[in-house]
Enzyme design. Structure first.
Site, PDB file in Angstrom:
ATOM      1  CG  PHE A   5      -7.206  12.303  -0.682  1.00 36.25           C
ATOM      2  CD1 PHE A   5      -7.915  12.658   0.782  1.00 36.25           C
ATOM      3  CD2 PHE A   5      -5.760  12.750  -0.218  1.00 36.25           C
ATOM      4  CE1 PHE A   5      -7.548  12.856   1.774  1.00 36.25           C
ATOM      5  CE2 PHE A   5      -5.217  13.058   0.802  1.00 36.25           C
ATOM      6  CZ  PHE A   5      -5.921  13.418   1.914  1.00 36.25           C
ATOM      7  CG  ASN A  54      -1.742  10.079   2.682  1.00 34.61           C
ATOM      8  OD1 ASN A  54      -2.274   9.544   3.824  1.00 34.61           O
ATOM      9  ND2 ASN A  54      -1.900  11.134   2.029  1.00 34.61           N
ATOM     10  N   PRO A  55      -2.915   5.964   3.106  1.00 40.24           N
ATOM     11  CG  PRO A  55      -3.056   4.546   5.195  1.00 40.24           C
ATOM     12  CD  PRO A  55      -2.192   5.577   4.574  1.00 40.24           C
TER      13      PRO A  55
HETATM   14  C1  LIG Z   1      -6.069   9.492   1.558  1.00 44.62           C
HETATM   15  S1  LIG Z   1      -6.051   8.930  -0.044  1.00 44.62           S
HETATM   16  C2  LIG Z   1      -4.240   9.194  -0.511  1.00 44.62           C
HETATM   17  C3  LIG Z   1      -3.955   9.476  -1.917  1.00 44.62           C
HETATM   18  C4  LIG Z   1      -2.566   9.873  -2.016  1.00 44.62           C
HETATM   19  N1  LIG Z   1      -1.590   8.867  -1.647  1.00 44.62           N
HETATM   20  C5  LIG Z   1      -2.214  11.111  -1.552  1.00 44.62           C
HETATM   21  O1  LIG Z   1      -1.110  11.293  -0.647  1.00 44.62           O
HETATM   22  O2  LIG Z   1      -2.725  12.172  -2.094  1.00 44.62           O
HETATM   23  C6  LIG Z   1      -6.421   7.416   0.129  1.00 44.62           C
HETATM   24  C7  LIG Z   1      -6.653   6.650  -1.356  1.00 44.62           C
HETATM   25  O3  LIG Z   1      -6.653   5.181  -0.945  1.00 44.62           O
HETATM   26  C8  LIG Z   1      -7.682   4.447  -1.881  1.00 44.62           C
HETATM   27  N2  LIG Z   1      -7.959   3.360  -1.100  1.00 44.62           N
HETATM   28  C9  LIG Z   1      -8.917   3.062  -0.115  1.00 44.62           C
HETATM   29  N3  LIG Z   1      -9.024   1.848   0.193  1.00 44.62           N
HETATM   30  C10 LIG Z   1      -8.155   1.310  -0.628  1.00 44.62           C
HETATM   31  C11 LIG Z   1      -7.736  -0.004  -0.713  1.00 44.62           C
HETATM   32  N4  LIG Z   1      -8.179  -1.368   0.049  1.00 44.62           N
HETATM   33  N5  LIG Z   1      -6.822  -0.370  -1.682  1.00 44.62           N
HETATM   34  C12 LIG Z   1      -6.326   0.314  -2.547  1.00 44.62           C
HETATM   35  N6  LIG Z   1      -6.736   1.587  -2.435  1.00 44.62           N
HETATM   36  C13 LIG Z   1      -7.485   2.033  -1.543  1.00 44.62           C
HETATM   37  C14 LIG Z   1      -8.688   5.600  -1.970  1.00 44.62           C
HETATM   38  O4  LIG Z   1      -9.447   5.332  -3.276  1.00 44.62           O
HETATM   39  C15 LIG Z   1      -7.937   6.825  -2.053  1.00 44.62           C
HETATM   40  O5  LIG Z   1      -7.700   7.311  -3.413  1.00 44.62           O
END
Ligand SMILES: C[S@@+](CC[C@H](N)C(=O)[O-])C[C@H]1O[C@@H](n2cnc3c(N)ncnc32)[C@H](O)[C@@H]1O
Length: 287
Positions: free
Chosen positions: A92, A194-195
């Site tokens: 991302f 930031n999910p």
């Molecule tokens: C919107 S991206 C945000 C990346 C970073 N925090 C940013 O602001 O650039 C969301 C991230 O959450 C991870 N993700 C999704 N579901 C997850 C879970 N259940 N546990 C841990 N990570 C998760 C995804 O792989 C992705 O890399």
């Protein structure tokens, strides 16, 4: 060799990008030219004429951008806070939407020595690394579920460590796992997250649909599925007086604060806009 005005190459790039539906054709054209020339964007006016090879290189990148490949994938990096992180396929791209969440978190840490910080869903590692850069005394933990994202985060952590920042602690894991970071229960000063939060089925531009991993963008339960777990983890990890900031969709302005308020230990729940004024993140304190 016929040198050509850079201004004309940029105008042509803007025309192509505008026709392709790129939302910020001037910015993107100038950033591409700056990247090809290896100068800061603000210094472009100091470069009146360029070689045909430069015009060609700009044209090739513009053609990629016109296919809606994200600008950050073309230049290879994205900025958050005072750092940049490398980005590309499979991770991302950090967004300006997250800047104020980071700022809120850093403000909360003022006056706290050796704070413990957790970045849930770290992706490229951007938030965790921006905190480690701003607060060298912080102990920063970060987790992601996706091995490709974690490989980018590891690479970025190495780059930042080589630049002199403190090392962060990266974990592979699912934040719905009730044992995640159990050793930190009640010890954390700041949880940032930031999910993925875009409700499934929402239209997103081609840069997002074709280049951000879907599991990094979309979430079930109208976008709330991963946020719900982040709130649970934060309520468990935070020490009294610790703070939480979670980014959310602009349609979540009521739903996410109410999810947070439902945890009695979390107080002072507030929703905040992003740089464009849209509702973007919720904050709370551990009472
Ligand atoms: C919107 S991206 C945000 C990346 C970073 N925090 C940013 O602001 O650039 C969301 C991230 O959450 C991870 N993700 C999704 N579901 C997850 C879970 N259940 N546990 C841990 N990570 C998760 C995804 O792989 C992705 O890399």
């Amino acid at each position: 060799m016929n040198r050509q005005p850079l201004r004309l190459a940029i105008m042509e790039a803007m025309r192509i990008l505008e026709a392709a539906g790129v939302s910020s054709p001037r910015t993107d054209a100038e950033l591409i030219a700056a990247h090809v020339l290896g100068v800061e964007r603000g210094r472009l006016p100091l470069v009146p004429l360029v070689d045909p090879a430069v015009v060609d290189a700009i044209g090739q990148m513009v053609a990629q951008r016109a296919k809606r490949v994200p600008l950050q994938h073309l230049v290879g990096w994205a900025a958050l806070g005072d750092i940049t992180v490398d980005v590309g396929p499979g991770v991302f791209v950090p967004r300006p939407e997250t800047e104020l969440l980071l700022e809120w978190g850093l403000k909360l840490l003022k006056g706290r020595e050796y704070p413990v910080v957790v970045d849930l869903c770290t992706g490229s590692g951007a938030l965790a690394l921006a905190v480690a850069h701003a607060r060298p005394d912080a102990v920063v933990y970060a987790v992601d579920i996706d091995p490709t994202a974690l490989a980018w985060a590891r690479h970025n952590a190495e780059l930042r460590a080589a630049a002199g920042d403190s090392r962060i602690r990266l974990y592979s894991g699912d934040i719905s796992d009730s044992a995640m970071f159990a050793e930190l229960d009640g010890l954390v000063d700041l949880v940032l997250c930031n999910p993925p939060y875009v409700p499934e089925g929402t239209w997103v531009p081609p840069e997002v649909a074709e280049h951000d991993p879907a599991h990094a963008v979309f979430a079930e339960e109208s976008g709330l599925a991963v946020i719900r777990h982040a709130v649970t983890v934060a309520a468990r990890l935070l020490r009294p007086g610790g703070g939480l900031a979670i980014e959310h969709d602009d349609t979540h302005v009521a739903a996410v604060p109410s999810l947070v308020r439902a945890r009695r230990v979390l107080t002072d729940v507030e929703d905040h806009p992003d740089l464009t004024g849209r509702p973007r993140f919720v904050t709370a304190l551990r009472g």
